[in-house]
Design a protein around this motif. Structure first.
Motif, PDB file in Angstrom:
ATOM      1  N   LEU A  34       0.826  -1.212   0.000  1.00  0.00           N
ATOM      2  CA  LEU A  34       0.000   0.000   0.000  1.00  0.00           C
ATOM      3  C   LEU A  34       0.862   1.264   0.000  1.00  0.00           C
ATOM      4  N   ARG A  35       1.758   1.392   0.950  1.00  0.00           N
ATOM      5  CA  ARG A  35       2.584   2.604   1.039  1.00  0.00           C
ATOM      6  C   ARG A  35       3.578   2.690  -0.118  1.00  0.00           C
ATOM      7  N   TRP A  38       1.469   4.155  -2.997  1.00  0.00           N
ATOM      8  CA  TRP A  38       1.108   5.542  -2.720  1.00  0.00           C
ATOM      9  C   TRP A  38       2.329   6.458  -2.796  1.00  0.00           C
ATOM     10  N   ALA A  41       3.076   6.990  -6.397  1.00  0.00           N
ATOM     11  CA  ALA A  41       2.114   7.907  -7.016  1.00  0.00           C
ATOM     12  C   ALA A  41       2.415   9.361  -6.646  1.00  0.00           C
ATOM     13  N   LEU A  42       2.796   9.589  -5.416  1.00  0.00           N
ATOM     14  CA  LEU A  42       3.089  10.960  -4.981  1.00  0.00           C
ATOM     15  C   LEU A  42       4.263  11.576  -5.732  1.00  0.00           C
ATOM     16  N   THR A  86      -1.298   7.201 -12.309  1.00  0.00           N
ATOM     17  CA  THR A  86      -1.058   7.770 -10.981  1.00  0.00           C
ATOM     18  C   THR A  86      -2.276   7.595 -10.086  1.00  0.00           C
ATOM     19  N   TYR A  87      -3.442   7.920 -10.595  1.00  0.00           N
ATOM     20  CA  TYR A  87      -4.638   7.766  -9.771  1.00  0.00           C
ATOM     21  C   TYR A  87      -4.995   6.294  -9.555  1.00  0.00           C
ATOM     22  N   GLU A  89      -2.706   4.112  -8.982  1.00  0.00           N
ATOM     23  CA  GLU A  89      -1.808   3.766  -7.867  1.00  0.00           C
ATOM     24  C   GLU A  89      -2.369   4.202  -6.520  1.00  0.00           C
ATOM     25  N   PHE A  90      -3.205   5.215  -6.507  1.00  0.00           N
ATOM     26  CA  PHE A  90      -3.871   5.619  -5.272  1.00  0.00           C
ATOM     27  C   PHE A  90      -5.132   4.792  -5.018  1.00  0.00           C
ATOM     28  N   LEU A  94      -6.239   1.253  -2.379  1.00  0.00           N
ATOM     29  CA  LEU A  94      -7.219   1.612  -1.350  1.00  0.00           C
ATOM     30  C   LEU A  94      -8.436   0.692  -1.414  1.00  0.00           C
TER      31      LEU A  94
END
Length: 178
Positions: A34-35, A38, A41-42, A86-87, A89-90, A94
Motif C-alpha cells: 500500500l505505502r 502511494w 504515485a506521490l 497515478t490515480y 496507484e492511489f 485503497l
C-alpha cells in the motif's frame, strides 16, 4: 468411524483457512504494498492534475531521453496515461485494503504491475541481475521474484474476493432485504 470424524474436522479446518485467506491477502497487501504504491504515485504529481517531471521520466523513459528531457513536446496522450496510472496507484490499493470491488481492483493491479514491470525492463533497460529469473537460487530479484509474490496475493483476491471482512460484503449484507 474415526476416518469420517477426522475428515469432517479436516474439512472444517480447510473451510476456515479458505475463509481467512482473502483477509490475510488484503492484510499482506496493505502491509507490504500500500505505502509503496502511494509513495510512487506521490512522486508523479506536482498538483492534482499536474504530472511531475519525474512522472514523464518514470513512465516514458525512452521518449524523455530522445526529447533531451524536455517535456514540452509531450501531449495529451502522455498526460492521460500518467494521470490514469497515478490515480490507479492511489485508488486500486485503497479499494483492495478496504475490500471494496476487491476482485476488480486486484485485477486492475495485476494489469498495473504487468505494465510497470514491462516499463522497468524495456523502458529503463534493467540488467538481468535486477530482473532475475524464476527457479534460480536467489530470491531477491526486483522483477521476477518480487512481482511473482505480488501476483499471488493479487490472484488470491481475484479468485476469492475480499472475504468476510470486506467493505462490499458488509454493505451488501446491510442493503440486502430481510
Amino acid at each position: 468411524m474415526f476416518n469420517d470424524m477426522f475428515a469432517t474436522k479436516l474439512d472444517r479446518i480447510n473451510a476456515s483457512a479458505i475463509n481467512a485467506l482473502p483477509l490475510l491477502a488484503r492484510f499482506t497487501f496493505a502491509a507490504v504494498l500500500l505505502r509503496y504504491f502511494w509513495a510512487s504515485a506521490l512522486t508523479k504529481l506536482e498538483g492534482p492534475l499536474t504530472p511531475s517531471f519525474n512522472a514523464y521520466a518514470q513512465i516514458f523513459p525512452r521518449k524523455m531521453e530522445a526529447a533531451g528531457y524536455d517535456i514540452s513536446g509531450f501531449g495529451a496522450f502522455e498526460w492521460l496515461v500518467i494521470m490514469a496510472g497515478t490515480y490507479a496507484e492511489f485508488l486500486l490499493p485503497l479499494l483492495i485494503v478496504l475490500g471494496l470491488a476487491t476482485r476488480l481492483a486486484a485485477l486492475g493491479m495485476i494489469g498495473f504491475v504487468l505494465v510497470q514491470s514491462l516499463t522497468d525492463v524495456i523502458g529503463h533497460g534493467l540488467d538481468m541481475a535486477t530482473i532475475g529469473a524464476l527457479f534460480d537460487r536467489h530470491s531477491d530479484a526486483l522483477i521476477f521474484d518480487q512481482r511473482a509474490l505480488w501476483g499471488m496475493v493479487l490472484l488470491t483476491l481475484v479468485g476469492l474476493g475480499g472475504g468476510w471482512a470486506a467493505l462490499d460484503r458488509l454493505l451488501f449484507n446491510r442493503l440486502k432485504p430481510s
